[in-house]
Structures are given as C-alpha cells and as structure tokens.
Scaffold this motif. Sequence first.
Motif, PDB file in Angstrom:
ATOM      1  N   SER A  40       0.859  -1.175   0.000  1.00 10.03           N
ATOM      2  CA  SER A  40       0.000   0.000   0.000  1.00 10.03           C
ATOM      3  C   SER A  40       0.898   1.228   0.000  1.00 10.03           C
ATOM      4  CB  SER A  40      -0.911   0.021   1.230  1.00 10.03           C
ATOM      5  OG  SER A  40      -1.730  -1.124   1.299  1.00 10.03           O
ATOM      6  N   TRP A  54      -3.400   5.501   0.407  1.00  7.71           N
ATOM      7  CA  TRP A  54      -3.977   6.173   1.566  1.00  7.71           C
ATOM      8  C   TRP A  54      -3.388   7.573   1.689  1.00  7.71           C
ATOM      9  CZ3 TRP A  54      -7.542   3.710   4.853  1.00  7.71           C
ATOM     10  CH2 TRP A  54      -7.715   2.340   4.633  1.00  7.71           C
ATOM     11  N   HIS A  94      -7.908   6.447  -0.605  1.00  2.00           N
ATOM     12  CA  HIS A  94      -8.582   6.335   0.686  1.00  2.00           C
ATOM     13  C   HIS A  94      -8.174   7.575   1.483  1.00  2.00           C
ATOM     14  CE1 HIS A  94      -9.602   2.120  -0.120  1.00  2.00           C
ATOM     15  NE2 HIS A  94      -8.355   1.979  -0.555  1.00  2.00           N
ATOM     16  N   VAL A 108      -2.878   4.858   9.334  1.00  2.00           N
ATOM     17  CA  VAL A 108      -2.899   3.986   8.162  1.00  2.00           C
ATOM     18  C   VAL A 108      -2.243   2.645   8.482  1.00  2.00           C
ATOM     19  CG1 VAL A 108      -2.104   3.723   5.778  1.00  2.00           C
ATOM     20  CG2 VAL A 108      -2.941   5.943   6.586  1.00  2.00           C
ATOM     21  N   LYS A 113      -4.636   0.271   9.677  1.00  5.99           N
ATOM     22  CA  LYS A 113      -5.701  -0.130   8.766  1.00  5.99           C
ATOM     23  C   LYS A 113      -5.249  -1.050   7.633  1.00  5.99           C
ATOM     24  CE  LYS A 113      -8.515   4.042   9.449  1.00  5.99           C
ATOM     25  NZ  LYS A 113      -9.723   3.339   9.938  1.00  5.99           N
ATOM     26  N   VAL A 114      -3.990  -0.921   7.200  1.00  8.76           N
ATOM     27  CA  VAL A 114      -3.575  -1.670   6.011  1.00  8.76           C
ATOM     28  C   VAL A 114      -3.492  -3.164   6.285  1.00  8.76           C
ATOM     29  CG1 VAL A 114      -2.317   0.225   4.943  1.00  8.76           C
ATOM     30  CG2 VAL A 114      -1.122  -1.287   6.531  1.00  8.76           C
ATOM     31  N   VAL A 129       1.171   5.320   1.471  1.00  7.99           N
ATOM     32  CA  VAL A 129       0.617   6.298   2.396  1.00  7.99           C
ATOM     33  C   VAL A 129       1.328   7.636   2.223  1.00  7.99           C
ATOM     34  CG1 VAL A 129       2.169   5.537   4.262  1.00  7.99           C
ATOM     35  CG2 VAL A 129       0.120   6.860   4.811  1.00  7.99           C
TER      36      VAL A 129
END
Length: 263
Positions: free
Chosen positions: A12, A43, A64, A87, A90-91, A14
């Motif tokens: 992901s 994110w 996001h 983040v 959440k990931v 961020v």
Amino acid sequence: MSEKVDCNPSFSIVLVNYKSLEMTSICMELIQQGINVAEVPVWVVDNDSNDASLEYLKSLNWIHLIERKPPSQESGFMAHGAALDIVLDKVTTKYLLLLHTDTFIHDPSIVNIMLEKCIVDDKVVAVGCLEPVCRSLPQAVWRFVIRGAKYYFRRTKISLGINTRAPKLHYEIYLKSFCALWNVKIIKQHGMTFSMADRIPGYEMQDRLPELGYKFVAIPPREMFKYLDHIEKGTVSATNGYKKNHRKVKNYQVVLNKLQSKN
C-alpha cells in the motif's frame, strides 16, 4: 516511463498532506501514472489542512482519504507520525510505501527495486535512502567536513565542562521517510509504530529492530534520485515556514517550476 507497478507482492502507499496543493497534485498525478491504483491501495491522511489541497484530495475517487484533526500543540513530525500510524493500523498488505507529498516518482521502477530488496531477505524491515537530497561529491565532502568539525568541537566543549548544544552526528544513520518501503508484518509483530518515543517517525524502530536481528537497507542517493525528485522541507516551504530568501524556499520554487512545466 516504465510499465505500471502492480501489487505482487502486495503493498500500500501512504502520504500525509498539509496545505500543499501544488506539490500534492503533481505527486498524486505521478502516482496515478506509474502505479496500478486499481490494485494498490493509496492512503492519504490530511492533517487538518482546511484549504484547497483537501478539496483536491476529496475529488480523487481512487484514494482512501482520512481527515485527521490533530490536537493542539502538536509538533510537525509528531503529527506526521500519528497520521502514518492511523494507516499502519488499517492496512492489510505486507508492505507499506511511505511517500511525502514533495516526492515525485518519475520512474516507478524504484518501487520494484525496493520490493526486491525486501523479498530476498525476510529480515529486511525497511528500504530507503539516508539522504533527502542528492548532493554532488564536492557538496557532500564539504558538508561532511563542516558538520564533523562542529560535532567534535561540541564534544570537546562538553568534555571540558563547557555548556553547549548537544553534538549532532555529521553523517546520516536513519532512513528518511520521503520514500521508504516498510514491512508491515514485522512492525505489527513487535507492536511498534512510527510515532514512538517522541522522535522523528521511524527513528525509534530503526534503533530497536536491529537489536532483534532485523536489517535496514539503504539505497545510495545517486541511485535513488535517478527515479525521483524530492523537495527537501517542501511542505515547510509551501506553508511559509521559512523566509522568502531561504535557500530551501528558492530550491522549492525551482523544482516546482520544473515539474509544472513538465506536467
């Protein structure tokens, strides 16, 4: 530009935004061009910008977006670390690519290079660069000499019982977060976060995790900056944190103008 980077293995991205519309818009456009955003979660945490940059982020349907309301009296680096931790919690991907909004990836091959360095050794917890800019050899040598002189001068004063500022190492030992790939699994396994011990995000982990047998891999600046540009202290310059004639503000304007002309 190389082919878009996909999510195999999964990662992901961020970013943390704060009142930097011009930089953020260029940064996001380059991410969308180089990364398969249909597969790679992106994110963005906005640290209470309450300006056009937040409105711009709200217009992007492929990210996001998290709107964070920091408490009062929060230092900039702690606000950044706290945003990253939101983040991190959440990931669900194995890796997390930290980018600054003043980082502009022109060739996403750098992401694959960083991923490969993590894959070949499961003890690698993060890959990045020790320097936020790529200096010429004369500049690097001059900086090392000047900072070294200050470091040993202050150490000498302390040994003599003379009050002085704490000596600062004349060379870098920590990976910088403007472009760094972290192994989320290892971080969570050991219950760590980016905003630990009231320090620059990630620094405390870089001290603790090697004691547990983990490694940090540094990509030389001359290699890293083949693939991207980074405006050192870009957000501070964008938000008038320096005087207009400050060296970093001038560099901010030069790099931003170059990027805008390309886009």
